[in-house]
Motif scaffolding. Structure first.
Motif, short mmCIF file in Angstrom:
data_model
loop_
_atom_site.label_atom_id
_atom_site.label_comp_id
_atom_site.label_asym_id
_atom_site.label_seq_id
_atom_site.Cartn_x
_atom_site.Cartn_y
_atom_site.Cartn_z
N ARG A 150 15.05 62.45 45.29
CA ARG A 150 16.44 62.60 45.72
C ARG A 150 17.36 62.51 44.51
O ARG A 150 16.97 61.98 43.47
CB ARG A 150 16.83 61.55 46.77
CG ARG A 150 16.84 60.12 46.25
CD ARG A 150 17.14 59.12 47.35
NE ARG A 150 17.20 57.76 46.85
CZ ARG A 150 16.16 57.00 46.61
NH1 ARG A 150 14.95 57.47 46.85
NH2 ARG A 150 16.31 55.76 46.14
N THR B 120 20.56 60.85 43.07
CA THR B 120 21.46 59.73 43.22
C THR B 120 22.74 59.97 42.42
O THR B 120 22.80 60.86 41.57
CB THR B 120 20.80 58.43 42.73
OG1 THR B 120 20.55 58.57 41.31
CG2 THR B 120 19.48 58.18 43.45
N ASP B 121 23.74 59.14 42.67
CA ASP B 121 24.98 59.25 41.90
C ASP B 121 24.72 58.98 40.42
O ASP B 121 25.31 59.62 39.54
CB ASP B 121 26.03 58.28 42.44
CG ASP B 121 26.59 58.72 43.80
OD1 ASP B 121 26.44 59.91 44.14
OD2 ASP B 121 27.15 57.86 44.50
N ASP B 122 23.85 58.01 40.13
CA ASP B 122 23.53 57.72 38.73
C ASP B 122 22.86 58.92 38.06
O ASP B 122 23.14 59.22 36.89
CB ASP B 122 22.59 56.51 38.64
CG ASP B 122 23.31 55.19 38.92
OD1 ASP B 122 24.56 55.18 38.90
OD2 ASP B 122 22.62 54.19 39.15
#
Length: 308
Positions: free
Chosen positions: A207, A209-211
């Protein structure tokens, strides 16, 4: 100048897969231009010494097809391959190491958990550790791989954690590297120290992620996991029982897929690699290929070279 060669762009089994009659494999059996070997990359800062990103089961075939990786003219024994950097312990990332057992010096760079998998399987002892060094890689700590004579390569590599899972053959078993959830799936940021140019490689990712978005934003080149077009693809096609997520791979399409998640990040070139034979986007004239190309993505042929 930073160079990357896509030695192979397919997921495990390649395209066509030897025992598969799905539409993509049928087309590839009839048209060799559609064929892809299993995912592996080669990178170099000087066009003379090369580091592999993963060693696919098709590695010998890939080396033969890639002149940059041939022995130097006039040398009895030589290889420009200085090392192999492993991003996970899956069969399609490590099996090609067994094709490099003939006594040429190089280094294997991998997380401790992946090195533990190699240690636990005695077949990898054919790679004599007095000649083939095994060098642990820590996450979020840059390192410069070395050439066989100890000289620095001119590349800086940063490994980072990526959402994923342990190798499928370890499911339900004790992991040789321990129960920690870290280290089984890594992404890489690779930088040419002389020019500052860099690229990102994520051959597996469950997935975005924002990071991860923040890390990849503005990158000039991204090579990213393209295993399946839709999450239930293998089930719908009748060729498997697992979703992409269950295998640790994000889908290309859908609201939570890679195309949508990585849009609008200012990334220059975007290439999908590790593409499963079930993925209809492999077909050049498919609707799926049109959608990903409209979104600025490419599916590279084996042998594609990109320079930065």
């Amino acid at each position: 100048m930073l160079r990357v060669i896509v030695l192979g762009a397919a997921a495990g089994g390649g395209v066509p897969q030897w025992n598969c009659g799905c539409p993509v494999c049928r087309a590839a059996f009839d048209d060799p231009r559609l064929a892809r070997t299993q995912a592996s990359l080669a990178i170099s800062a000087d066009n003379a010494h090369w580091f592999l990103i993963n060693a696919s089961p098709d590695l010998r075939q890939q080396i033969i097809a890639t002149p940059q990786l041939h022995p130097r003219a006039g040398a009895l024994r030589h290889s420009p391959i200085a090392g192999v950097i492993l991003t996970n312990g899956e069969v399609d990332a490590v099996a090609g190491l067994l094709s490099m057992r003939e006594g040429s010096p190089f280094s294997i760079y991998a997380h401790d958990k992946v090195l533990a998998i190699l240690r636990a399987n005695s077949i990898f002892n054919v790679l004599n550790e007095s000649i083939v060094a095994r060098r642990p890689v820590a996450t979020d700590q840059p390192f410069e791989p070395v050439l066989p004579d100890g000289a620095l390569s001119g590349l800086q590599i940063m490994a980072f954690e990526v959402p994923g899972k342990r190798a499928w053959y370890l499911e339900g078993q004790a992991h040789p590297g321990g129960d920690s959830q870290s280290g089984d799936t890594l992404g890489l940021t690779i930088t040419d120290k002389s020019t500052g140019q860099s690229l990102h490689v994520l051959t597996a990712c469950a997935r975005v992620t924002d990071d991860l978005k923040a890390r990849l934003a503005g990158a000039p080149l991204l090579l990213f996991d393209g295993t399946v077009w839709r999450d239930d693809e293998l089930i719908a096609a009748g060729v498997g029982t697992k979703t992409g997520q269950a295998m640790g791979h994000i889908a290309m399409a859908g609201d939570d897929g890679a195309i949508a998640a990585l849009a609008d990040l200012g990334i220059g070139q975007k290439l999908f690699v590790h593409i499963n034979n079930s993925n209809p986007a492999l077909l050049a004239h498919s609707a799926e290929r049109g959608q990903l190309e409209t979104a600025g993505w490419q599916i590279p042929a084996d042998g594609t070279e990109v320079t930065l």
